[in-house]
Design an enzyme around this catalytic site. Structure first.
Site, PDB file in Angstrom:
ATOM      1  N   HIS A 108     -46.281  29.980  30.723  1.00 25.53           N
ATOM      2  CA  HIS A 108     -46.671  28.809  31.504  1.00 25.53           C
ATOM      3  C   HIS A 108     -45.727  28.734  32.697  1.00 25.53           C
ATOM      4  O   HIS A 108     -44.497  28.708  32.520  1.00 25.53           O
ATOM      5  CB  HIS A 108     -46.511  27.521  30.688  1.00 25.53           C
ATOM      6  CG  HIS A 108     -47.363  27.433  29.470  1.00 25.53           C
ATOM      7  ND1 HIS A 108     -48.532  26.702  29.423  1.00 25.53           N
ATOM      8  CD2 HIS A 108     -47.225  27.987  28.233  1.00 25.53           C
ATOM      9  CE1 HIS A 108     -49.058  26.795  28.213  1.00 25.53           C
ATOM     10  NE2 HIS A 108     -48.289  27.565  27.474  1.00 25.53           N
TER      11      HIS A 108
ATOM     12  N   HIS B 287     -53.133  43.332  25.240  1.00 25.87           N
ATOM     13  CA  HIS B 287     -53.006  42.261  24.253  1.00 25.87           C
ATOM     14  C   HIS B 287     -51.710  42.406  23.454  1.00 25.87           C
ATOM     15  O   HIS B 287     -51.524  43.375  22.727  1.00 25.87           O
ATOM     16  CB  HIS B 287     -54.195  42.264  23.286  1.00 25.87           C
ATOM     17  CG  HIS B 287     -54.106  41.186  22.248  1.00 25.87           C
ATOM     18  ND1 HIS B 287     -54.587  39.908  22.456  1.00 25.87           N
ATOM     19  CD2 HIS B 287     -53.536  41.178  21.025  1.00 25.87           C
ATOM     20  CE1 HIS B 287     -54.338  39.172  21.389  1.00 25.87           C
ATOM     21  NE2 HIS B 287     -53.699  39.920  20.506  1.00 25.87           N
TER      22      HIS B 287
ATOM     23  N   HIS C 283     -48.282  34.701  26.814  1.00 31.67           N
ATOM     24  CA  HIS C 283     -48.510  34.067  28.116  1.00 31.67           C
ATOM     25  C   HIS C 283     -47.290  33.243  28.499  1.00 31.67           C
ATOM     26  O   HIS C 283     -46.616  32.660  27.650  1.00 31.67           O
ATOM     27  CB  HIS C 283     -49.759  33.188  28.122  1.00 31.67           C
ATOM     28  CG  HIS C 283     -49.811  32.172  27.016  1.00 31.67           C
ATOM     29  ND1 HIS C 283     -50.164  32.503  25.728  1.00 31.67           N
ATOM     30  CD2 HIS C 283     -49.557  30.832  27.003  1.00 31.67           C
ATOM     31  CE1 HIS C 283     -50.136  31.412  24.976  1.00 31.67           C
ATOM     32  NE2 HIS C 283     -49.756  30.386  25.720  1.00 31.67           N
TER      33      HIS C 283
ATOM     34  N   ASP D   7     -54.200  26.899  34.381  1.00 26.21           N
ATOM     35  CA  ASP D   7     -54.405  26.332  33.044  1.00 26.21           C
ATOM     36  C   ASP D   7     -55.542  25.321  33.111  1.00 26.21           C
ATOM     37  O   ASP D   7     -55.620  24.512  34.043  1.00 26.21           O
ATOM     38  CB  ASP D   7     -53.118  25.666  32.547  1.00 26.21           C
ATOM     39  CG  ASP D   7     -53.157  25.388  31.059  1.00 26.21           C
ATOM     40  OD1 ASP D   7     -52.399  26.032  30.316  1.00 26.21           O
ATOM     41  OD2 ASP D   7     -53.966  24.527  30.628  1.00 26.21           O
TER      42      ASP D   7
ATOM     43  N   CYS E 186     -60.023  37.433  21.238  1.00 27.42           N
ATOM     44  CA  CYS E 186     -58.929  36.748  21.936  1.00 27.42           C
ATOM     45  C   CYS E 186     -59.428  36.111  23.238  1.00 27.42           C
ATOM     46  O   CYS E 186     -59.994  36.787  24.104  1.00 27.42           O
ATOM     47  CB  CYS E 186     -57.813  37.745  22.226  1.00 27.42           C
ATOM     48  SG  CYS E 186     -56.538  37.094  23.313  1.00 27.42           S
TER      49      CYS E 186
HETATM   50  P1  AMP Z   1     -50.080  27.597  24.264  1.00 27.08           P
HETATM   51  O1  AMP Z   1     -50.245  26.249  23.629  1.00 27.08           O
HETATM   52  O2  AMP Z   1     -48.697  27.897  24.739  1.00 27.08           O
HETATM   53  O3  AMP Z   1     -50.672  28.706  23.403  1.00 27.08           O
HETATM   54  O4  AMP Z   1     -50.922  27.538  25.611  1.00 27.08           O
HETATM   55  C1  AMP Z   1     -52.285  27.772  25.693  1.00 27.08           C
HETATM   56  C2  AMP Z   1     -52.745  27.177  26.985  1.00 27.08           C
HETATM   57  O5  AMP Z   1     -54.019  27.732  27.279  1.00 27.08           O
HETATM   58  C3  AMP Z   1     -52.907  25.673  26.996  1.00 27.08           C
HETATM   59  O6  AMP Z   1     -52.051  25.102  27.987  1.00 27.08           O
HETATM   60  C4  AMP Z   1     -54.383  25.450  27.314  1.00 27.08           C
HETATM   61  O7  AMP Z   1     -54.608  24.353  28.166  1.00 27.08           O
HETATM   62  C5  AMP Z   1     -54.741  26.760  27.989  1.00 27.08           C
HETATM   63  N1  AMP Z   1     -56.150  27.142  27.921  1.00 27.08           N
HETATM   64  C6  AMP Z   1     -56.954  27.112  26.833  1.00 27.08           C
HETATM   65  N2  AMP Z   1     -58.182  27.572  27.147  1.00 27.08           N
HETATM   66  C7  AMP Z   1     -58.141  27.918  28.461  1.00 27.08           C
HETATM   67  C8  AMP Z   1     -59.089  28.455  29.377  1.00 27.08           C
HETATM   68  N3  AMP Z   1     -60.356  28.751  29.016  1.00 27.08           N
HETATM   69  N4  AMP Z   1     -58.705  28.655  30.659  1.00 27.08           N
HETATM   70  C9  AMP Z   1     -57.447  28.351  31.060  1.00 27.08           C
HETATM   71  N5  AMP Z   1     -56.503  27.858  30.231  1.00 27.08           N
HETATM   72  C10 AMP Z   1     -56.841  27.630  28.955  1.00 27.08           C
HETATM   73 ZN    ZN Z   2     -55.651  39.061  24.003  1.00 32.16          ZN
END
Ligand code: AMP
Ligand code: ZN
Length: 125
Positions: free
Chosen positions: A113, A47, A111, A31, A5
């Site tokens: 946002h 998790h 998570h 993000d 993950c």
């Molecule tokens: P979701 O589409 O709701 O699952 O959101 C996942 C979010 O994780 C997206 O907004 C991505 O830009 C963000 N994301 C993916 N990889 C990383 C990372 N390494 N560090 C920070 N954010 C990330």
């Molecule tokens: Zn996790």
């Protein structure tokens, strides 16, 4: 901890992130692809695949699910900490949790946002 993950790896430090806030229960980080001037991801350190996964059936100490309920409580508390730290508490902000395919969830670790720093109008909701 789920070894595959991405957000578990961010929590254990094996994948870098820009930390905004952290305590025993949660981590908040920027993000990587911000959709707003302020775009912070808030995750529980345990998790859970998505917002449906925590067992909040009981909260009293010793009751089944008590520890999961504590994560949910601490996530809520941390939203307040993050919006105060990022300066959007007064101007307003949006909190989004994508869950599953139709919502477009791409990382299967619960998570939130936290988006702010600009007016959103009625574009999304
Ligand atoms: P979701 O589409 O709701 O699952 O959101 C996942 C979010 O994780 C997206 O907004 C991505 O830009 C963000 N994301 C993916 N990889 C990383 C990372 N390494 N560090 C920070 N954010 C990330
Ligand atoms: Zn996790």
């Amino acid at each position: 901890m789920d070894g595959d993950c991405l957000f578990c790896k961010i929590i254990d430090g094996s994948v870098p992130s820009k930390k905004v806030y952290e305590n025993e229960w949660v981590l908040a980080f920027e993000d990587i692809s911000p959709a707003a001037r302020v775009h912070v991801l808030l995750v529980p350190k345990k998790h859970f695949a998505d917002i449906l996964a925590p067992n909040c059936g009981g909260y009293a100490e010793g009751a089944s699910g008590a520890s999961d309920a504590r994560y949910v409580l601490e996530l809520h508390r941390a939203i307040k900490a993050v919006v105060e730290l990022t300066g959007v508490a007064g101007s307003g902000f949006r909190v989004i949790a994508n869950c599953g395919r139709d919502a477009g969830q791409t990382v299967p670790h619960l998570h939130f946002h936290i988006l702010g720093g600009q007016p959103f109008g009625e574009a999304l909701l």
